[in-house]
Structures are given as structure tokens and as C-alpha cells.
Design a protein around this motif. Structure first.
Motif, PDB file in Angstrom:
ATOM      1  N   PHE A 208       0.813  -1.220   0.000  1.00  0.00           N
ATOM      2  CA  PHE A 208       0.000   0.000   0.000  1.00  0.00           C
ATOM      3  C   PHE A 208       0.848   1.273   0.000  1.00  0.00           C
ATOM      4  O   PHE A 208       0.665   2.141  -0.863  1.00  0.00           O
ATOM      5  N   PRO A 209       1.774   1.447   0.960  1.00  0.00           N
ATOM      6  CA  PRO A 209       2.540   2.711   0.993  1.00  0.00           C
ATOM      7  C   PRO A 209       3.406   2.924  -0.245  1.00  0.00           C
ATOM      8  O   PRO A 209       3.707   4.066  -0.597  1.00  0.00           O
ATOM      9  N   SER A 210       3.793   1.840  -0.903  1.00  0.00           N
ATOM     10  CA  SER A 210       4.676   1.952  -2.061  1.00  0.00           C
ATOM     11  C   SER A 210       3.959   2.349  -3.333  1.00  0.00           C
ATOM     12  O   SER A 210       4.602   2.726  -4.324  1.00  0.00           O
ATOM     13  N   ASN A 211       2.650   2.257  -3.336  1.00  0.00           N
ATOM     14  CA  ASN A 211       1.907   2.498  -4.563  1.00  0.00           C
ATOM     15  C   ASN A 211       0.821   3.554  -4.450  1.00  0.00           C
ATOM     16  O   ASN A 211       0.326   4.042  -5.464  1.00  0.00           O
ATOM     17  N   THR A 212       0.435   3.906  -3.223  1.00  0.00           N
ATOM     18  CA  THR A 212      -0.673   4.837  -3.034  1.00  0.00           C
ATOM     19  C   THR A 212      -0.246   6.046  -2.216  1.00  0.00           C
ATOM     20  O   THR A 212       0.280   5.908  -1.115  1.00  0.00           O
ATOM     21  N   LEU A 213      -0.484   7.234  -2.756  1.00  0.00           N
ATOM     22  CA  LEU A 213      -0.260   8.484  -2.045  1.00  0.00           C
ATOM     23  C   LEU A 213      -1.590   8.889  -1.430  1.00  0.00           C
ATOM     24  O   LEU A 213      -2.554   9.168  -2.151  1.00  0.00           O
ATOM     25  N   VAL A 214      -1.665   8.905  -0.104  1.00  0.00           N
ATOM     26  CA  VAL A 214      -2.919   9.179   0.597  1.00  0.00           C
ATOM     27  C   VAL A 214      -2.860  10.575   1.218  1.00  0.00           C
ATOM     28  O   VAL A 214      -2.009  10.860   2.063  1.00  0.00           O
ATOM     29  N   ILE A 215      -3.794  11.436   0.811  1.00  0.00           N
ATOM     30  CA  ILE A 215      -3.875  12.802   1.321  1.00  0.00           C
ATOM     31  C   ILE A 215      -5.161  12.937   2.111  1.00  0.00           C
ATOM     32  O   ILE A 215      -6.256  12.773   1.571  1.00  0.00           O
ATOM     33  N   THR A 218      -6.850  17.247   5.991  1.00  0.00           N
ATOM     34  CA  THR A 218      -6.019  18.364   6.436  1.00  0.00           C
ATOM     35  C   THR A 218      -4.896  18.681   5.448  1.00  0.00           C
ATOM     36  O   THR A 218      -4.154  19.646   5.635  1.00  0.00           O
ATOM     37  N   GLY A 219      -4.756  17.844   4.422  1.00  0.00           N
ATOM     38  CA  GLY A 219      -3.668  18.024   3.463  1.00  0.00           C
ATOM     39  C   GLY A 219      -2.431  17.225   3.797  1.00  0.00           C
ATOM     40  O   GLY A 219      -1.443  17.271   3.052  1.00  0.00           O
ATOM     41  N   ASN A 220      -2.463  16.474   4.891  1.00  0.00           N
ATOM     42  CA  ASN A 220      -1.321  15.656   5.262  1.00  0.00           C
ATOM     43  C   ASN A 220      -1.229  14.407   4.383  1.00  0.00           C
ATOM     44  O   ASN A 220      -2.247  13.772   4.084  1.00  0.00           O
ATOM     45  N   VAL A 221      -0.012  14.056   3.999  1.00  0.00           N
ATOM     46  CA  VAL A 221       0.240  12.784   3.335  1.00  0.00           C
ATOM     47  C   VAL A 221       0.510  11.760   4.432  1.00  0.00           C
ATOM     48  O   VAL A 221       1.509  11.850   5.141  1.00  0.00           O
ATOM     49  N   VAL A 222      -0.410  10.820   4.588  1.00  0.00           N
ATOM     50  CA  VAL A 222      -0.310   9.845   5.670  1.00  0.00           C
ATOM     51  C   VAL A 222       0.197   8.515   5.131  1.00  0.00           C
ATOM     52  O   VAL A 222       0.300   8.314   3.919  1.00  0.00           O
ATOM     53  N   LEU A 229      -6.190   8.012  11.924  1.00  0.00           N
ATOM     54  CA  LEU A 229      -5.844   9.102  12.836  1.00  0.00           C
ATOM     55  C   LEU A 229      -4.746  10.012  12.285  1.00  0.00           C
ATOM     56  O   LEU A 229      -4.417  11.025  12.897  1.00  0.00           O
ATOM     57  N   GLY A 230      -4.182   9.651  11.158  1.00  0.00           N
ATOM     58  CA  GLY A 230      -3.086  10.456  10.606  1.00  0.00           C
ATOM     59  C   GLY A 230      -1.879  10.441  11.516  1.00  0.00           C
ATOM     60  O   GLY A 230      -1.144  11.434  11.615  1.00  0.00           O
ATOM     61  N   LYS A 231      -1.654   9.308  12.155  1.00  0.00           N
ATOM     62  CA  LYS A 231      -0.566   9.205  13.141  1.00  0.00           C
ATOM     63  C   LYS A 231       0.800   9.303  12.473  1.00  0.00           C
ATOM     64  O   LYS A 231       1.751   9.825  13.064  1.00  0.00           O
ATOM     65  N   TYR A 232       0.887   8.820  11.250  1.00  0.00           N
ATOM     66  CA  TYR A 232       2.165   8.832  10.546  1.00  0.00           C
ATOM     67  C   TYR A 232       2.040   9.738   9.321  1.00  0.00           C
ATOM     68  O   TYR A 232       1.538   9.334   8.275  1.00  0.00           O
ATOM     69  N   SER A 233       2.473  10.964   9.479  1.00  0.00           N
ATOM     70  CA  SER A 233       2.387  11.954   8.417  1.00  0.00           C
ATOM     71  C   SER A 233       3.788  12.319   7.939  1.00  0.00           C
ATOM     72  O   SER A 233       4.706  12.466   8.751  1.00  0.00           O
ATOM     73  N   PHE A 234       3.941  12.485   6.629  1.00  0.00           N
ATOM     74  CA  PHE A 234       5.261  12.740   6.057  1.00  0.00           C
ATOM     75  C   PHE A 234       5.388  14.125   5.438  1.00  0.00           C
ATOM     76  O   PHE A 234       6.421  14.468   4.870  1.00  0.00           O
ATOM     77  N   GLY A 235       4.339  14.903   5.552  1.00  0.00           N
ATOM     78  CA  GLY A 235       4.367  16.255   5.023  1.00  0.00           C
ATOM     79  C   GLY A 235       2.967  16.708   4.687  1.00  0.00           C
ATOM     80  O   GLY A 235       2.010  15.929   4.730  1.00  0.00           O
ATOM     81  N   GLN A 247       9.703  11.751  -1.816  1.00  0.00           N
ATOM     82  CA  GLN A 247      11.112  11.390  -1.832  1.00  0.00           C
ATOM     83  C   GLN A 247      11.812  11.552  -0.482  1.00  0.00           C
ATOM     84  O   GLN A 247      13.021  11.329  -0.398  1.00  0.00           O
ATOM     85  N   LYS A 248      11.087  11.892   0.551  1.00  0.00           N
ATOM     86  CA  LYS A 248      11.725  12.016   1.862  1.00  0.00           C
ATOM     87  C   LYS A 248      12.325  10.678   2.295  1.00  0.00           C
ATOM     88  O   LYS A 248      11.675   9.636   2.167  1.00  0.00           O
ATOM     89  N   PRO A 249      13.565  10.685   2.802  1.00  0.00           N
ATOM     90  CA  PRO A 249      14.242   9.433   3.152  1.00  0.00           C
ATOM     91  C   PRO A 249      13.445   8.541   4.104  1.00  0.00           C
ATOM     92  O   PRO A 249      13.407   7.315   3.926  1.00  0.00           O
ATOM     93  N   LYS A 250      12.795   9.122   5.100  1.00  0.00           N
ATOM     94  CA  LYS A 250      12.028   8.323   6.057  1.00  0.00           C
ATOM     95  C   LYS A 250      10.868   7.611   5.372  1.00  0.00           C
ATOM     96  O   LYS A 250      10.601   6.427   5.635  1.00  0.00           O
TER      97      LYS A 250
END
Length: 274
Positions: A208-215, A218-222, A229-235, A247-250
Motif C-alpha cells: 500500500f505505501p509503495s503504490n498509493t499516495l494518501v492525502i 487536512t492536506g497531510n500525506v499519511v 488518525l493520521g498518526k504517521y504523516s510525512f508532510g 522522496q523524503k528518506p524516512k
């Protein structure tokens, strides 16, 4: 076609051995399609965007039933920014109006679809709905706006009796509507451990995380479609570009780890174990 088959039959297939190999084939296919399109495999083939936080239902197997959210709408300018960035990428994957809300509750939906179609002529635009608010007039408005499909899930047959006839009638007239039945007895995810389900899906790897960008709204990419809950947001797409966030390393490391079956996050361990 593969996404449509998954929507219709994925929750009915309970043979774990067979599911494992179907999932492997599916993600191999996605990786191949990404390579054909761009010459690389580290990219997304699906964008899920949530324009409203509200849902009119409280299904027992959905976290909305245990932790309802405050009313919120994705800013129109943020939506357009996302679509414009996808247009610059010449994005031709799928765009889903989905996540943990009922998209038809957003009065701006047809306008959003229309804008997305004008900027992304090759995209596969999908709306997922519980069907409660679907009318013939709204369906044709969305069809004219440029949807590829509306996926309707009947969550409770007794409550949906009034909509069965409408959806079947529309289905006879248009191939742009699909429907399925879903209940507490279906094969379901625990939504990162937020809900208890009778028949829980488990995985030894996750694409899932490798193929789907979930917004989210609030505009957060989770992390993924399970991160209610949007617990893991990357921007946040209002402040950063999609490309920068992806492209963020994390984020890249988590995608690589989950695809390989290495689950370090609590939400992933809840999803992938009994």
C-alpha cells in the motif's frame, strides 16, 4: 480492470494461500506498469484524496464508529494545487475520492471532478460511496464532470433496500457504476487496531505505501489507507510539493521495509498479525 475486480471480490476471498500469491502478482504488475511509464519502480500509481471528514454512517468495522472526527473540508486551493502538480507529472494513474469519509457529502465534488478531469485527461477517476446520498441526477452530473467509475458499497442490506433498485437501474444504463455488499462477516482490516473484526485480513508484506499516495482532509500525506488518525504523516501538500514529500528518506525507507515484510510501526504490526 484489476482494481475493479479487487473491489468486487477482494473481501470475499478468504483462502490465505491464494490471497498471498494474488497480492504478489498484483504488486509485481504495478511495479512493471510503473517501469513502463517512467523507467523507474519507485512511484505511486494511485492518489487517494479526502475532501471532507464527514460520513453519515457508523459501521462497526470502521473507525468512524469509535472515533468520529470534527467537521472539516479540504481547502479548494489545496485540491487544485495537488491536481496541478499531478498534471505537471503527466500523471495517468488513478485518482480516488475516498479515505474515511463519504465523498458525496461534499457539495463541491462535481466541481472537483471536473477540474481533475480537465487537468488529468488520462487519469482513472474514482469515487467510493456508501450510496446513501446517490441520486440519478447527481450520478449524471458526476458522469458529465468526468468520472471513470463510482464504486458503491452496500454496508447494510436492510437499510439499502431503497438504493438497490436505483443502483441496478443506473448500472444497466452506464458502465460507470459498480457495487458490492460488505458486512461484519466480510474479510476486513482492523484499521491499524482501531476496530475489532470477525474475519481479519493479515499480510506478510504490504505494498500500500509503495503504490498509493494518501492525502487526508487536512492536506497531510499519511502512511496509507489504514491510517485513520493520521498518526504517521510525512508532510503537508499545502506547504510542500508531492514530489518532495514522496522522496523524503524516512518515507522511502518505510515503503521499502513494508514491501519487504519488515514492519517497525505499530499500525503495521496491528494490520499484519492476528
Amino acid at each position: 480492470m484489476i482494481d475493479e475486480l479487487a473491489f468486487r471480490y477482494n473481501r470475499d476471498l478468504k483462502n490465505r494461500f491464494l490471497r498471498k500469491y494474488i497480492h504478489r502478482f498484483y504488486y509485481l504488475f504495478l511495479g512493471f506498469s510503473k517501469w513502463i511509464r517512467s523507467g523507474r519502480t519507485d512511484g505511486f500509481t494511485q492518489v487517494t484524496i479526502e475532501t471532507t471528514s464527514q460520513c453519515n454512517r457508523r459501521c462497526s468495522y470502521c473507525p468512524v464508529s469509535v472515533k468520529p472526527r470534527k467537521k472539516a473540508l479540504l481547502k479548494s486551493e489545496v485540491f487544485r494545487k495537488v491536481i496541478d502538480e499531478l498534471a505537471k507529472m503527466e500523471y495517468s494513474g488513478s485518482l480516488w475520492f475516498s479515505h474515511f469519509s463519504e465523498p458525496l457529502m461534499d457539495k463541491r465534488l462535481a466541481d472537483f471532478v471536473r477540474y481533475a478531469r480537465s487537468r488529468l485527461p488520462k487519469a482513472y477517476i474514482v469515487i467510493t460511496s456508501n450510496g446513501d446520498m446517490l441520486t440519478e441526477q447527481l450520478f449524471y452530473e458526476l458522469e458529465r464532470a468526468g468520472i471513470s467509475k463510482i464504486y458503491v458499497t452496500f454496508h447494510n442490506e436492510k437499510k439499502m433496500q431503497g438504493k438497490y433498485g436505483l443502483v441496478r437501474s443506473l448500472r444497466k444504463k452506464s458502465k460507470k457504476i459498480l457495487f458490492r455488499n460488505l458486512s461484519s462477516n466480510s474479510l476486513l482490516m482492523s484499521r491499524g487496531g482501531l476496530v475489532k473484526v470477525k474475519n481479519k485480513e493479515t499480510m506478510d508484506f504490504c505494498g500500500f505505501p509503495s503504490n498509493t499516495l494518501v492525502i487526508d482532509v487536512t492536506g497531510n500525506v499519511v502512511l496509507c489507507c489504514e491510517d485513520y488518525l493520521g498518526k504517521y504523516s510525512f508532510g503537508n501538500v499545502e506547504k510542500e510539493s508531492i514530489a518532495e514529500i514522496w522522496q523524503k528518506p524516512k518515507f522511502r525507507k518505510i515503503r521499502k521495509d513494508t514491501m519487504a515484510g519488515r514492519f517497525s510501526l505499530d499500525i503495521c504490526r496491528h494490520c499484519t498479525s492476528e
